[in-house]
Design a protein around this motif. Structure first.
Motif, short mmCIF file in Angstrom:
data_model
loop_
_atom_site.label_atom_id
_atom_site.label_comp_id
_atom_site.label_asym_id
_atom_site.label_seq_id
_atom_site.Cartn_x
_atom_site.Cartn_y
_atom_site.Cartn_z
N THR A 296 26.65 -52.31 -13.79
CA THR A 296 26.55 -51.12 -13.11
C THR A 296 25.16 -50.88 -12.64
O THR A 296 25.09 -49.77 -12.28
CB THR A 296 27.00 -50.15 -13.97
OG1 THR A 296 26.21 -50.16 -15.06
CG2 THR A 296 28.49 -50.32 -14.35
N SER A 297 24.17 -51.98 -12.56
CA SER A 297 22.93 -51.43 -11.90
C SER A 297 23.14 -51.27 -10.45
O SER A 297 23.96 -51.85 -9.85
CB SER A 297 22.03 -52.74 -12.02
OG SER A 297 22.32 -53.85 -11.34
N GLU A 298 22.16 -50.59 -9.83
CA GLU A 298 22.32 -50.13 -8.44
C GLU A 298 21.93 -51.53 -7.62
O GLU A 298 22.84 -51.57 -6.74
CB GLU A 298 21.06 -49.22 -8.39
CG GLU A 298 21.25 -48.75 -6.55
CD GLU A 298 22.33 -48.02 -6.36
OE1 GLU A 298 22.85 -48.04 -5.25
OE2 GLU A 298 22.69 -47.53 -7.26
N LYS A 299 21.26 -52.35 -8.15
CA LYS A 299 21.06 -53.68 -7.28
C LYS A 299 22.41 -54.32 -7.24
O LYS A 299 22.99 -54.91 -6.16
CB LYS A 299 20.14 -54.61 -8.12
CG LYS A 299 19.90 -55.83 -7.41
CD LYS A 299 18.79 -56.72 -7.78
CE LYS A 299 18.67 -57.94 -7.10
NZ LYS A 299 17.60 -58.75 -7.78
N SER A 300 23.21 -54.50 -8.46
CA SER A 300 24.66 -55.10 -8.44
C SER A 300 25.69 -54.35 -7.69
O SER A 300 26.37 -54.89 -6.93
CB SER A 300 25.04 -55.17 -9.92
OG SER A 300 24.04 -56.08 -10.66
N ARG A 301 25.59 -52.94 -7.68
CA ARG A 301 26.79 -52.15 -7.04
C ARG A 301 26.27 -52.50 -5.36
O ARG A 301 27.33 -52.74 -4.56
CB ARG A 301 26.69 -50.89 -7.33
CG ARG A 301 27.22 -50.70 -8.72
CD ARG A 301 27.33 -48.96 -8.98
NE ARG A 301 28.37 -48.76 -10.04
CZ ARG A 301 28.62 -47.77 -10.51
NH1 ARG A 301 27.88 -46.71 -10.00
NH2 ARG A 301 29.58 -47.60 -11.60
N GLN A 302 25.43 -52.65 -5.08
CA GLN A 302 24.78 -52.61 -3.58
C GLN A 302 25.19 -54.18 -3.16
O GLN A 302 25.81 -54.22 -2.06
CB GLN A 302 23.49 -52.43 -2.99
CG GLN A 302 22.93 -50.99 -3.52
CD GLN A 302 23.93 -50.09 -2.50
OE1 GLN A 302 24.14 -50.45 -1.09
NE2 GLN A 302 24.25 -48.95 -2.86
N SER B 156 27.64 -40.34 -9.37
CA SER B 156 27.38 -41.51 -8.97
C SER B 156 28.59 -42.36 -9.12
O SER B 156 28.59 -43.30 -7.99
CB SER B 156 26.21 -42.19 -10.08
OG SER B 156 26.99 -42.37 -11.23
N GLN B 157 29.53 -42.34 -9.88
CA GLN B 157 30.72 -42.94 -9.96
C GLN B 157 31.38 -42.75 -8.57
O GLN B 157 31.85 -43.76 -7.92
CB GLN B 157 31.63 -42.89 -10.89
CG GLN B 157 32.97 -43.43 -11.26
CD GLN B 157 33.52 -43.04 -12.58
OE1 GLN B 157 33.23 -42.04 -12.93
NE2 GLN B 157 34.57 -43.92 -12.73
N GLN C 279 30.48 -41.40 -5.70
CA GLN C 279 29.84 -41.86 -4.46
C GLN C 279 30.03 -43.68 -4.43
O GLN C 279 30.08 -43.96 -3.17
CB GLN C 279 28.19 -41.70 -4.56
CG GLN C 279 27.30 -42.02 -3.33
CD GLN C 279 27.90 -41.28 -2.16
OE1 GLN C 279 27.99 -40.13 -2.20
NE2 GLN C 279 28.25 -42.24 -1.10
N PHE C 280 29.67 -44.32 -5.49
CA PHE C 280 29.97 -45.81 -5.47
C PHE C 280 31.53 -45.96 -5.01
O PHE C 280 31.77 -46.80 -4.20
CB PHE C 280 29.92 -46.01 -6.89
CG PHE C 280 30.20 -47.75 -7.00
CD1 PHE C 280 29.64 -48.58 -6.05
CD2 PHE C 280 31.13 -48.21 -7.92
CE1 PHE C 280 29.91 -49.85 -6.08
CE2 PHE C 280 31.43 -49.58 -8.12
CZ PHE C 280 30.70 -50.51 -7.15
N ASP D 251 31.57 -45.28 -1.17
CA ASP D 251 30.88 -46.38 -0.34
C ASP D 251 31.78 -47.67 -0.40
O ASP D 251 31.59 -48.32 0.61
CB ASP D 251 29.59 -46.60 -0.95
CG ASP D 251 28.45 -45.76 -1.05
OD1 ASP D 251 28.44 -44.92 -0.30
OD2 ASP D 251 27.44 -45.79 -1.95
#
Length: 425
Positions: free
Chosen positions: A231-237, A273-274, A276-277, A280
């Motif tokens: 769930t890191s921002e990097k992994s999600r992107q 945050s969930q 928004q993910f 996206d």
């Protein structure tokens, strides 16, 4: 971009119709779903007789799903689980008998298998689940034909359990093909390739791209065998970019993402945050985001795109389709909202999509919320029943007055605490 939110509440009977429009477009129809030890022989006989009668008629005012050649109907359930009490029943198909009519008319019915399927080991309950293949066969025979195999319990039996789950899935696929049916499993890998596994399903002239993922594993080992993202921002992107590329490489009518979410269990809260993910991911190409893990029912969001007259859907959690988490329902409480009581109910969302003549993405012509509940009958069997007035009437006839009142409370609670949101953009 301008957003408009409308909250749609369901009627207490579990059936509601709502029509909303922008420039005279977009329609949705919504349908809202222990044995007590020491029961007398008379109670048991009456209940079994009524139970058998209901299974023969299987009307329950179920409607025929009429649709044209340009439409497809998809059903999304929740977590298919098996605790020790679920194995008290000797006839697994009986679990599904009274809700099978909701599932079988659908072109595709999606379920999350929340356990390894290792036939070389004995069945097991929490915390190290293991499910016999016959338990999954009963779900297949009830009409489910698309399954996610990745969630926080996928690694409960270690690498051998993962490998045996793959073999079980292969046997079930072969079994179905022998009777002229196609079923699909995805979410596990061969441990060598980093590529995620997915299904490109062709059904009645439609192409449905199905990708299951999990954000949570109870054990970090063997993650290379599982469709897993952290769930890191990097992994999600990075995953958002992957979704874009996968959609482009696999032209389809609809893309479905099953996401076993990294979130607290037993709470209806959705973090900013969930959410928004998820939004996206819709922008990246997902049409239906089907999330689970909470073990209780959470809200749904329907997004209407005015420029294309098309729709997308987020299901934040559909609860437990079957489980043994509610072993002691608060039958005498006037407001049974305990954590375990909420785990006894589930939701099956049935969506009908139609292709548009102008080539724009498909739009929803019908959406139905089919609420269900896990009932403990007088034979100490955990079976699924519709969460509606018909079931309440049945309980008064048995008679099981405490259960009848309890189910009415559960209908009211689900109406109050779970909603459909309509978002225009």
């Amino acid at each position: 971009m301008i957003y408009f939110n409308i909250v749609i509440n369901k009627l207490s009977t579990g059936k509601a119709l709502f029509f909303f429009f922008l420039a005279a477009f977009f329609g949705l129809c919504l349908n809202s779903c222990g044995t007590t030890k020491g029961a007398s022989d008379t109670d048991l006989a009456i209940e079994q007789e009524l139970d058998e009668l209901s299974s023969l008629t299987e009307n329950h005012d179920a409607e025929q799903l009429y649709k044209d050649k340009d439409s497809i109907t998809l059903l999304f359930a929740g977590d298919i689980m098996a605790h020790s009490v679920n194995y008290y029943i000797s006839d697994y198909p009986k679990i599904w008998r009274d809700v099978k009519y909701m599932i079988t008319p659908c072109d595709l019915a999606f379920g999350n298998i929340e356990a390894p399927i290792d036939n070389t080991q004995k069945q097991q309950s929490y915390p190290n689940f293991n499910m016999p293949q016959a338990y999954v066969e009963a779900a297949v025979d009830a009409g489910f034909n698309v399954f996610s195999l990745c969630n926080n319990h996928t690694n409960d039996q270690g690498l051998s359990g993962i490998k045996e789950t793959i073999k079980s899935a292969e046997r079930l696929v072969k079994r179905s093909k022998e009777v002229g049916q196609d079923i699909y499993f995805s979410g596990l890998k061969d441990g060598k390739s980093t590529a995620y596994t997915y299904n490109l399903i062709e059904k009645n002239g439609w192409k449905i791209l199905f990708l299951p993922m999990t954000e949570i594993l109870n054990r970090p080992q063997n993650s290379e065998w599982i469709n897993y993202i952290d769930t890191s921002e990097k992994s999600r992107q990075a995953f958002i970019e992957y979704v874009k590329k996968l959609r482009k490489a696999n032209p389809c009518d609809l893309m479905v993402l099953s996401l076993h979410a990294y979130e607290p269990e037993y709470t209806r809260k959705v973090t900013d945050s969930q959410n928004q993910f998820y939004m996206d991911l819709l922008d990246a190409g997902i049409d239906i985001l089907w999330a689970n893990h909470a073990h209780i029912i959470k809200d749904r969001k329907y997004i209407f795109y005015s420029a294309t007259q098309s729709h997308k859907v987020i299901m934040y959690a559909n609860g437990n389709t079957i489980s043994g988490q509610r072993t002691k329902p608060e039958l005498t409480s006037k407001n049974p909202v305990g954590e375990r009581d909420n785990t006894g109910d589930g939701l099956m969302v049935r969506l009908t999509f139609k292709k548009q003549e102008d080539g724009n993405p498909p739009r929803i012509t019908k959406s139905e919320n089919l609420f269900i509940t896990t009932y403990i009958n007088t034979a100490n069997e955990y079976v699924i029943k519709p969460l509606n007035q018909d079931f309440i009437d049945y309980l008064w006839d048995v008679p099981r007055a405490n259960w009848a009142r309890y189910i009415q409370h559960r209908i009211d609670i689900n109406n109050e605490y779970t909603k459909d949101y309509i978002l225009w953009q």
